[in-house]
Design an enzyme around this catalytic site. Structure first.
Site, PDB file in Angstrom:
ATOM      1  CG  ASN A   1      45.300 -27.543 -22.842  1.00  0.00           C
ATOM      2  OD1 ASN A   1      46.444 -27.146 -22.648  1.00  0.00           O
ATOM      3  ND2 ASN A   1      44.360 -27.500 -21.908  1.00  0.00           N
TER       4      ASN A   1
ATOM      5  CD  GLU B   1      79.872 -55.395 -28.781  1.00  0.00           C
ATOM      6  OE1 GLU B   1      80.389 -56.411 -28.364  1.00  0.00           O
ATOM      7  OE2 GLU B   1      80.504 -54.330 -28.924  1.00  0.00           O
TER       8      GLU B   1
ATOM      9  CG  ASN C   1      86.033 -54.920 -30.638  1.00  0.00           C
ATOM     10  OD1 ASN C   1      86.411 -56.093 -30.659  1.00  0.00           O
ATOM     11  ND2 ASN C   1      86.642 -53.981 -29.943  1.00  0.00           N
TER      12      ASN C   1
ATOM     13  CE1 TYR D   1      48.797 -30.759 -21.947  1.00  0.00           C
ATOM     14  CE2 TYR D   1      48.579 -29.161 -20.167  1.00  0.00           C
ATOM     15  CZ  TYR D   1      49.360 -29.829 -21.090  1.00  0.00           C
ATOM     16  OH  TYR D   1      50.705 -29.581 -21.149  1.00  0.00           O
TER      17      TYR D   1
ATOM     18  CD  GLN E   1      56.089 -28.948 -20.819  1.00  0.00           C
ATOM     19  OE1 GLN E   1      55.290 -28.079 -21.125  1.00  0.00           O
ATOM     20  NE2 GLN E   1      57.074 -28.733 -19.966  1.00  0.00           N
TER      21      GLN E   1
ATOM     22  CB  SER F   1      57.962 -27.630 -23.255  1.00  0.00           C
ATOM     23  OG  SER F   1      57.040 -26.692 -23.768  1.00  0.00           O
TER      24      SER F   1
ATOM     25  CE  LYS G   1      88.550 -57.858 -29.347  1.00  0.00           C
ATOM     26  NZ  LYS G   1      88.476 -57.482 -27.944  1.00  0.00           N
TER      27      LYS G   1
ATOM     28  CE  LYS H   1      54.833 -31.694 -26.642  1.00  0.00           C
ATOM     29  NZ  LYS H   1      54.085 -32.105 -25.416  1.00  0.00           N
TER      30      LYS H   1
ATOM     31  CB  THR I   1      66.560 -75.385 -30.773  1.00  0.00           C
ATOM     32  OG1 THR I   1      67.164 -76.666 -30.627  1.00  0.00           O
ATOM     33  CG2 THR I   1      65.692 -75.376 -32.032  1.00  0.00           C
ATOM     34  CG  HIS I   2      67.717 -75.493 -26.416  1.00  0.00           C
ATOM     35  ND1 HIS I   2      66.904 -75.179 -25.349  1.00  0.00           N
ATOM     36  CD2 HIS I   2      67.007 -76.343 -27.197  1.00  0.00           C
ATOM     37  CE1 HIS I   2      65.755 -75.838 -25.468  1.00  0.00           C
ATOM     38  NE2 HIS I   2      65.781 -76.546 -26.593  1.00  0.00           N
TER      39      HIS I   2
ATOM     40  CB  SER J   1      90.951 -52.923 -29.025  1.00  0.00           C
ATOM     41  OG  SER J   1      91.773 -52.815 -27.875  1.00  0.00           O
TER      42      SER J   1
HETATM   43  N1  ARG Z   1      54.175 -27.324 -23.492  1.00  0.00           N
HETATM   44  C1  ARG Z   1      52.897 -27.896 -23.287  1.00  0.00           C
HETATM   45  C2  ARG Z   1      52.941 -29.382 -23.582  1.00  0.00           C
HETATM   46  O1  ARG Z   1      53.852 -29.800 -24.175  1.00  0.00           O
HETATM   47  C3  ARG Z   1      51.890 -27.236 -24.191  1.00  0.00           C
HETATM   48  C4  ARG Z   1      50.533 -27.171 -23.634  1.00  0.00           C
HETATM   49  C5  ARG Z   1      50.458 -26.211 -22.551  1.00  0.00           C
HETATM   50  N2  ARG Z   1      49.147 -26.080 -22.053  1.00  0.00           N
HETATM   51  C6  ARG Z   1      48.897 -25.500 -20.908  1.00  0.00           C
HETATM   52  N3  ARG Z   1      47.680 -25.426 -20.545  1.00  0.00           N
HETATM   53  N4  ARG Z   1      49.862 -25.038 -20.171  1.00  0.00           N
HETATM   54  O2  ARG Z   1      52.089 -30.113 -23.191  1.00  0.00           O
END
Ligand code: ARG
Length: 475
Positions: free
Chosen positions: A110, A290, A285, A317, A322, A23, A283, A325, A155-156, A277
């Site tokens: 964890n 958007e 834009n 856990y 993971q 990660s 143009k 993220k 409205t509408h 454009s």
């Molecule tokens: N990279 C892991 C996460 O984002 C960290 C925790 C890892 N824990 C484990 N028991 N492998 O969740």
């Protein structure tokens, strides 16, 4: 490869599996939070006599120096490490030797990652609130400048009744105000510290969880260690709040795009926030609006992704978590950029007041007031509605507005019409007589704007109070 585990393994992990599992590519963003949490942890370990004060100090200084080197570009975070936690621990051991090996006493990745994410999100909740504050301030300024800028309300997407620009923008003020309150609620619910929960079942070391929580400006420690390492509710709530912010921004963008069209011409977007454009020289834009509308989908996607990820995970856990993220980081970056750009675009946008007012005059936005006029002269509302309906049809045929007709012509539809009708259905009267709370009349608007100023003052004080602390060491 420099991993934190390996003792019970005989073979090497496959390269693909290593990359798939790692990660570091995205959790390197949590480096400051990881350092901050680790420093609080070792300080507590020393206080409890689990390591010495000297060791705690050495670890804290080591961590600070690694962070500084990374910030200065002297040390690179590479994919040699599985995650940011391994990167820091390995580098710490390289720098300060065996003492570094004591940092992880009484801790698991964890509860460590649960803490890092909470610290990160807590800060982002406040950053988002700051951006909302800027948006609200811009809106309220525009509102106070446009109490008498008439425009059609729809409205509408059909012209309905006249309103003012202040009133229209005030609707968005309310939306973003609710968004800021949602963030406050999230903060109140999430601001508890999971560190000390271990892998899932706490630890046998005499940890002082209250002390760690206090150092990191949490309200206190989380209650159940299994829940602590596997709770991502706060993140789902935050992504939900971001999704609602994006929904509001997207609706606003849609309106800006319509207002900016050649047909409407209500606004002119500043050159700094429009594009051209490659083929059509004429143009200009509204790409920013958007894109804000378009990017809403990916923020919804993040919310949906995490909801689906979490729904089948047994306690406590599991590595699925993971996956929280990348989608969250993307949603946060996206929403923040959209808020900044949209606010800038709004504050530099030119409102073509005459065009707006002319548009409100055309299109029978005075029809309801014409019916109300007859009601005030004793005609039952349903009959008045019918009379004005027929009158509108007549005007459409003649390609004129109600107030363009002579009194004689009006009297053909009802003998209750008198010369005071012209004033009663003028744009000014239509708007200014609407004085109930929340209506576009100037007095009602002035009160709303005053209330907004009070809200903003309070909001600023709150988001800059210790309730929203920075991630800092108390020393
Ligand atoms: N990279 C892991 C996460 O984002 C960290 C925790 C890892 N824990 C484990 N028991 N492998 O969740």
């Amino acid at each position: 490869m420099a991993q934190l585990w390996g003792g019970r393994f005989q073979g090497e992990i496959s390269e693909l599996a290593w990359k798939f599992n790692a990660s570091i590519y995205f959790d390197k963003r949590l480096i400051a939070q990881d350092v901050c949490g680790s420093k609080a942890h070792v300080k507590m370990l020393a206080k409890q006599g689990i390591i010495t004060q000297k060791e705690s100090k050495q670890i804290a200084e080591g961590l600070d120096s690694i962070l500084q080197d990374v910030l200065d570009g002297k040390l690179e975070i590479t994919d040699k490490y599985e995650d940011i936690h391994s990167f820091l621990e390995s580098n710490l051991i390289d720098r300060i030797g065996d003492v570094g090996k004591k940092m992880h006493t009484g801790r698991s990745r964890n509860d460590q990652v649960a803490l890092d994410m909470r610290l990160y999100i807590r800060e982002e909740v406040r950053n988002t609130a700051d951006l909302l504050y800027n948006m609200l301030k811009t809106l309220n300024k525009l509102m106070s400048e446009n109490i008498h800028t008439y425009m059609p309300g729809f409205t509408h997407l059909q012209k309905a009744q006249p309103v003012t620009l202040a009133h229209h923008l005030g609707a968005y003020f309310e939306m973003f105000k609710r968004d800021s309150r949602r963030l406050e609620n999230i903060y109140m619910l999430m601001n508890f510290c999971p560190l000390g929960s271990g892998a899932l079942a706490g630890t046998t070391y005499p940890l002082d969880r209250e002390f760690v929580a206090q150092q990191l400006d949490f309200f206190g420690p989380t209650k159940n260690s299994m829940d602590s390492v596997s709770d991502r509710d706060y993140l789902i709530e935050y992504l939900s709040a971001l999704s609602i912010i994006m929904m509001h921004l997207s609706r606003f963008s849609e309106e800006v795009i319509i207002w900016n069209s050649n047909e409407y011409g209500f606004v002119t977007i500043d050159d700094a926030y429009s594009t051209g454009s490659s083929i059509m020289p004429q143009k200009k834009n509204p790409d920013i609006a958007e894109l804000v509308r378009g990017k809403t989908g990916r923020v919804y996607g993040a919310l949906n992704s995490l909801l689906v990820t979490m729904k089948g995970i047994p306690l406590a856990y599991d590595k699925d978590m993971q996956e929280d993220k990348e989608v969250s980081f993307d949603a946060i970056d996206t929403t923040k950029n959209c808020l900044i750009l949209f606010t800038d675009m709004l504050s530099t946008m030119k409102f073509n007041k005459e065009t707006m007012e002319n548009s409100a005059i055309r299109g029978f936005t005075d029809a309801t007031d014409a019916a109300d006029y007859l009601v005030n002269k004793g005609v039952p509302f349903r009959d008045a509605h019918g009379i004005i309906g027929r009158l509108v049809l007549y005007c459409i045929d003649k390609e004129v507005g109600i107030s363009d007709l002579e009194l004689d012509e009006l009297k053909k539809f009802s003998d209750k019409f008198d010369k005071d009708v012209y004033d009663a259905i003028s744009l000014k009267t239509c708007v200014e007589k609407r004085l109930t709370v929340g209506a576009p009349g100037p007095e009602a608007m002035k009160n709303e704007i005053k209330g907004n100023v009070e809200f903003l003052d309070l909001f600023w004080t709150k988001t800059h109070s210790p309730l929203y602390p920075d991630c800092q060491d108390e020393d």
